[in-house]
Design a protein around this motif. Structure first.
Motif, PDB file in Angstrom:
ATOM      1  N   UNK A 137      11.460 -12.106  41.261  1.00  0.00           N
ATOM      2  CA  UNK A 137      10.996 -11.387  42.177  1.00  0.00           C
ATOM      3  C   UNK A 137      11.490  -9.825  42.141  1.00  0.00           C
ATOM      4  N   UNK A 138      12.957  -9.801  41.835  1.00  0.00           N
ATOM      5  CA  UNK A 138      13.273  -8.430  41.765  1.00  0.00           C
ATOM      6  C   UNK A 138      12.751  -7.558  40.601  1.00  0.00           C
ATOM      7  N   UNK A 139      12.624  -8.303  39.354  1.00  0.00           N
ATOM      8  CA  UNK A 139      12.030  -7.774  38.255  1.00  0.00           C
ATOM      9  C   UNK A 139      10.513  -7.166  38.513  1.00  0.00           C
ATOM     10  N   UNK A 140       9.651  -7.930  39.491  1.00  0.00           N
ATOM     11  CA  UNK A 140       8.410  -7.996  39.986  1.00  0.00           C
ATOM     12  C   UNK A 140       8.287  -6.586  40.934  1.00  0.00           C
ATOM     13  N   UNK A 141       9.442  -6.419  41.644  1.00  0.00           N
ATOM     14  CA  UNK A 141       9.732  -5.314  42.424  1.00  0.00           C
ATOM     15  C   UNK A 141       9.672  -3.901  41.606  1.00  0.00           C
ATOM     16  N   UNK A 142      10.735  -4.151  40.413  1.00  0.00           N
ATOM     17  CA  UNK A 142      10.914  -2.788  39.462  1.00  0.00           C
ATOM     18  C   UNK A 142       9.707  -2.505  38.928  1.00  0.00           C
ATOM     19  N   UNK A 143       8.802  -3.424  38.436  1.00  0.00           N
ATOM     20  CA  UNK A 143       7.620  -3.051  37.967  1.00  0.00           C
ATOM     21  C   UNK A 143       6.647  -2.672  38.944  1.00  0.00           C
ATOM     22  N   UNK A 144       6.636  -3.178  39.918  1.00  0.00           N
ATOM     23  CA  UNK A 144       5.649  -2.303  41.086  1.00  0.00           C
ATOM     24  C   UNK A 144       5.856  -1.129  41.251  1.00  0.00           C
ATOM     25  N   UNK A 145       7.382  -0.874  41.461  1.00  0.00           N
ATOM     26  CA  UNK A 145       7.780   0.408  41.563  1.00  0.00           C
ATOM     27  C   UNK A 145       6.931   1.491  40.484  1.00  0.00           C
ATOM     28  N   UNK A 146       7.281   1.036  39.219  1.00  0.00           N
ATOM     29  CA  UNK A 146       6.587   1.881  38.133  1.00  0.00           C
ATOM     30  C   UNK A 146       4.936   1.815  38.301  1.00  0.00           C
ATOM     31  N   UNK A 147       4.280   0.764  38.559  1.00  0.00           N
ATOM     32  CA  UNK A 147       3.036   0.669  38.784  1.00  0.00           C
ATOM     33  C   UNK A 147       2.528   1.629  39.946  1.00  0.00           C
ATOM     34  N   UNK A 148       3.263   1.739  40.919  1.00  0.00           N
ATOM     35  CA  UNK A 148       2.615   2.233  42.156  1.00  0.00           C
ATOM     36  C   UNK A 148       2.434   3.922  41.929  1.00  0.00           C
ATOM     37  N   UNK A 182      -5.263  -3.589  34.090  1.00  0.00           N
ATOM     38  CA  UNK A 182      -5.197  -2.080  34.165  1.00  0.00           C
ATOM     39  C   UNK A 182      -5.203  -1.338  32.867  1.00  0.00           C
ATOM     40  N   UNK A 183      -5.010  -2.022  31.860  1.00  0.00           N
ATOM     41  CA  UNK A 183      -5.004  -1.606  30.465  1.00  0.00           C
ATOM     42  C   UNK A 183      -4.323  -0.190  30.236  1.00  0.00           C
ATOM     43  N   UNK A 184      -3.128  -0.083  30.709  1.00  0.00           N
ATOM     44  CA  UNK A 184      -2.139   0.616  30.468  1.00  0.00           C
ATOM     45  C   UNK A 184      -1.579   0.686  29.016  1.00  0.00           C
ATOM     46  N   UNK A 185      -1.193   1.721  28.835  1.00  0.00           N
ATOM     47  CA  UNK A 185      -0.488   1.705  27.273  1.00  0.00           C
ATOM     48  C   UNK A 185       0.989   1.290  27.391  1.00  0.00           C
ATOM     49  N   UNK A 186       1.366   0.079  27.058  1.00  0.00           N
ATOM     50  CA  UNK A 186       2.588  -0.340  27.165  1.00  0.00           C
ATOM     51  C   UNK A 186       3.426  -0.327  25.733  1.00  0.00           C
ATOM     52  N   UNK A 187       4.633   0.125  25.902  1.00  0.00           N
ATOM     53  CA  UNK A 187       5.787  -0.032  24.775  1.00  0.00           C
ATOM     54  C   UNK A 187       6.589  -0.965  25.260  1.00  0.00           C
ATOM     55  N   UNK A 188       6.951  -2.019  24.600  1.00  0.00           N
ATOM     56  CA  UNK A 188       7.550  -3.311  25.322  1.00  0.00           C
ATOM     57  C   UNK A 188       8.826  -3.640  24.029  1.00  0.00           C
ATOM     58  N   UNK A 189      10.172  -3.448  24.561  1.00  0.00           N
ATOM     59  CA  UNK A 189      11.136  -3.857  23.846  1.00  0.00           C
ATOM     60  C   UNK A 189      11.354  -5.264  24.066  1.00  0.00           C
ATOM     61  N   UNK A 190      11.797  -6.347  22.974  1.00  0.00           N
ATOM     62  CA  UNK A 190      12.251  -7.373  23.375  1.00  0.00           C
ATOM     63  C   UNK A 190      13.029  -8.063  21.981  1.00  0.00           C
ATOM     64  N   UNK A 191      13.681  -9.127  22.307  1.00  0.00           N
ATOM     65  CA  UNK A 191      14.457  -9.913  21.331  1.00  0.00           C
ATOM     66  C   UNK A 191      13.791 -11.112  21.167  1.00  0.00           C
TER      67      UNK A 191
END
Length: 254
Positions: A137-148, A182-191
């Motif tokens: 949930x915390x990460x969804x809030x953080x992503x929501x802050x970016x999407x807002x 939304x089709x935003x441009x996403x650059x995603x870092x992961x292992x």
């Protein structure tokens, strides 16, 4: 977005460290591009450069054709592994924060944040504080802050890295749904090989330090993807072979 012959060296107490060397990569509008590679290969440094938080020693980075000279929250938003929520603000107030910094009126930012809570799966948690939310949930809030703040570009630095495996898979499915709408441009870092193959339109494999682009894997399969299909199993084996080689190099150099 374009990364052109970028290099970065850090000076440490034990001597200089070349983090990146001659990195070049282009990312088309609306693409979901994942960076993957061994620990310490410069993935986060490269993401920091795209966000204007780190300056290259050589080369240049372009966003919408303009050089990156510093943070530009009008065009680029970043989500980190640590949600970084303000503990004294509710979930709704945390989502509003970027809009508040932009000087958006209280009524408009409250309306925008409230409208996001439904797609975020947080409609019933608007007045909860971070201590009352799960990790996902915390990460969804953080992503929501970016999407807002509604930027066209979203940079994500291992946003699910601290979550348990089940939550991580569900968050990946949720993020994919958000991106497809939304089709935003996403650059995603992961292992995570699973995340890279499940989410991306392209995967850029980085070498051991100093980080370079080793290969770029184009993923043209339709969504949602079956990770058990013969095609995906073969792609996973190919991706793991390249990452394993670089991870062994990284281990041998330490």
């Amino acid at each position: 977005m374009a990364i052109e012959s970028v290099a970065k060296r850090y000076v440490t107490s034990s001597g200089p460290v070349d983090a990146l060397d001659d990195i070049s990569l282009s990312v088309a509008e609306g693409e979901f591009c994942t960076l993957i590679g061994p620990s310490g290969c410069g993935k986060s440094t490269l993401l920091g450069m795209l966000g204007g938080l780190v300056m290259p020693d050589r080369g240049r980075l372009l966003v919408a054709g303009a050089p990156v000279t510093g943070p530009d929250p009008r065009r680029v938003a970043t989500v980190f592994q640590d949600a970084g929520l303000f503990p004294w603000r509710t979930a709704l107030e945390n989502v509003e924060f970027g809009l508040e910094l932009q000087g958006v009126s209280a009524e408009r930012r409250r309306r925008t944040a409230s409208e996001l809570l439904g797609p975020l799966g947080l409609r019933g948690f608007a007045e909860r504080y971070p201590r009352e939310l799960s990790g996902g949930m915390k990460q969804r809030v953080a992503i929501g802050r970016a999407l807002a703040i509604d930027t066209k570009i979203l940079l994500m630095d291992e946003p699910f890295g601290a979550l348990d495996e089940q939550t991580r898979v569900l968050m990946g499915e949720w993020l994919l749904d958000i991106w497809r709408r939304t089709r935003k441009t996403v650059i995603f870092v992961t292992h995570s090989l699973h995340e890279a193959l499940f989410l991306s339109t392209r995967v850029a494999v980085m070498t051991a330090r100093p980080g370079r682009i080793k290969s770029v894997l184009e993923l043209t399969m339709e969504y949602p993807r079956s990770m058990e299909s013969p095609e995906m199993v073969a792609l996973r084996a190919k991706l793991w072979s390249e990452i394993r080689e670089e991870s062994l190099r990284a281990m041998q150099s330490t």
